[in-house]
Design an enzyme around this catalytic site. Structure first.
Site, PDB file in Angstrom:
ATOM      1  N   ASP A   1      67.538  11.035 -16.714  1.00 27.25           N
ATOM      2  CA  ASP A   1      67.942  10.132 -15.649  1.00 27.25           C
ATOM      3  C   ASP A   1      67.542   8.690 -15.934  1.00 27.25           C
ATOM      4  OD1 ASP A   1      69.194  12.037 -14.175  1.00 27.25           O
ATOM      5  OD2 ASP A   1      67.697  12.155 -12.589  1.00 27.25           O
TER       6      ASP A   1
ATOM      7  N   ARG B   1      50.235  -1.542   5.161  1.00 26.56           N
ATOM      8  CA  ARG B   1      48.970  -1.545   4.424  1.00 26.56           C
ATOM      9  C   ARG B   1      48.866  -0.168   3.781  1.00 26.56           C
ATOM     10  NH1 ARG B   1      43.158  -0.747   5.447  1.00 26.56           N
ATOM     11  NH2 ARG B   1      41.995  -2.184   4.101  1.00 26.56           N
TER      12      ARG B   1
ATOM     13  N   TYR C   1      60.974   8.526  -6.332  1.00 28.28           N
ATOM     14  CA  TYR C   1      59.674   8.051  -5.861  1.00 28.28           C
ATOM     15  C   TYR C   1      59.567   8.145  -4.335  1.00 28.28           C
ATOM     16  CZ  TYR C   1      55.480   5.028  -6.247  1.00 28.28           C
ATOM     17  OH  TYR C   1      54.220   4.510  -6.219  1.00 28.28           O
ATOM     18  N   SER C   2      60.615   7.769  -3.631  1.00 30.20           N
ATOM     19  CA  SER C   2      60.607   7.817  -2.172  1.00 30.20           C
ATOM     20  C   SER C   2      60.344   9.230  -1.669  1.00 30.20           C
ATOM     21  CB  SER C   2      61.938   7.298  -1.617  1.00 30.20           C
ATOM     22  OG  SER C   2      61.991   7.408  -0.213  1.00 30.20           O
TER      23      SER C   2
ATOM     24  N   ALA D   1      50.949   6.618   0.960  1.00 29.40           N
ATOM     25  CA  ALA D   1      49.554   6.638   1.420  1.00 29.40           C
ATOM     26  C   ALA D   1      49.258   5.483   2.373  1.00 29.40           C
ATOM     27  CB  ALA D   1      48.597   6.592   0.223  1.00 29.40           C
TER      28      ALA D   1
END
Length: 306
Positions: A67, A164, A179-180, A201
């Site tokens: 990919d 944050r 990644y999402s 996180a």
């Protein structure tokens, strides 16, 4: 179709696949093109050109890898989109279409235009004044050991909130599986026109994914108390240790053209991959738990682990 551009995985051995393509091209009197940096990896009959000319000189691109290679091929042709056929050499590809033994038939179908096109959107990003595009995602990631990413989010010029967290990932629908997704974001249909923003996180501020319409403009702005931020584009580092500035993101439709020879098979394969993705088992453990039919399909469709 007179010319094919070859986009090669940066480290894997592509000799066998390039040989198949070269023999087919010789029989059909077609020109092969590769970027000058890869000339030593291909036969001497393959024409080498500057990297930014491969897509403009070719009628179609052949991506040889996984990919990541496919995404690079799409980015290389974003100003003048060309059909991109993916040949699988990776471990878990969601974009690539065929395996090396299927290449001769696939190239003949490409020549006769016996295929469909799957159109992909990209994220057009202004990163502190520099223009970049991403077909999967753009991510702002903290440097390890240096605190948190502190960003504000504005949508169409209106302040929405702040983050944050360890990272903020902005993804396209096809990037929602990357990644999402790993950060807890939703899976989005490739047919949807939308953008997903997912924090990884989160410690404070916005703590869930935000799904936006394609026409909404996004602005992420670093705050003074933020950790230095690495900007990644489709998993590649674009800017290292940014300490100030903003990223403006818009959604661009029809920016990439992916060749599909058997859309139903492609969809079924990806459903299988997604079903195995969240299982926290080693391959030998899976063999004891999964039905034999599912295992047979997995062995056919998924390459072996390292």
């Amino acid at each position: 179709m007179s010319g094919l551009g070859l986009v090669l995985h940066p480290t894997r051995d592509v000799t066998e696949v390039v040989g198949i393509i070269e023999r087919w091209a010789t029989r059909h009197h077609k020109t092969l093109i590769v970027r000058a940096e890869d000339q030593h990896r291909v036969p001497s009959c393959v024409e080498s050109v500057p990297a930014d000319q491969v897509a403009t000189r070719a009628d179609a691109l052949i991506s040889i890898g996984g990919d990541g290679t496919m995404l690079g091929a799409l980015r290389s042709a974003v100003l003048d989109p060309k059909p991109v056929l993916g040949v699988h050499l990776g471990r878990l590809g969601f974009l690539v279409e065929i395996e090396p033994p299927e290449l001769p038939e696939a190239l003949s179908r490409l020549l006769s235009k016996d295929f469909t096109i799957e159109s992909h959107a990209c994220l057009a990003c202004d990163v502190c004044g520099d223009d970049v595009v991403a077909f999967n995602d753009i991510a702002l990631v903290r440097q390890p050991g240096s605190g948190f990413v502190n960003l504000t989010l504005a949508i169409d010029g209106q302040q929405y909130g702040y983050y944050r967290c360890d990272a903020v990932v902005v993804s396209t629908p096809i990037g929602s599986t990357a990644y999402s997704y790993a950060a807890g974001g939703p899976l989005v249909s490739p047919a949807a026109d939308s953008v997903v923003i997912t924090p990884s996180a989160p410690m404070a501020g916005i703590s869930r994914s935000v799904v936006l319409a394609a026409d909404e403009k996004i602005r992420l702005e670093l705050q003074p108390e933020s950790s230095p931020v690495v900007v990644e584009m489709d998993g590649l580092v674009f800017r290292d240790a940014a300490t100030e500035g903003a990223v403006d993101i818009s959604y661009r439709r029809n920016a990439g053209l992916v060749v599909r020879l058997d859309p139903l098979r492609y969809q079924e394969r990806n459903q299988l991959k997604m079903s195995l993705l969240d299982l926290p088992f080693l391959p030998d453990q899976l063999s004891e738990l999964l039905p034999k039919e599912l295992l047979r399909r997995a062995e056919q469709e998924l390459p072996p682990p390292c």
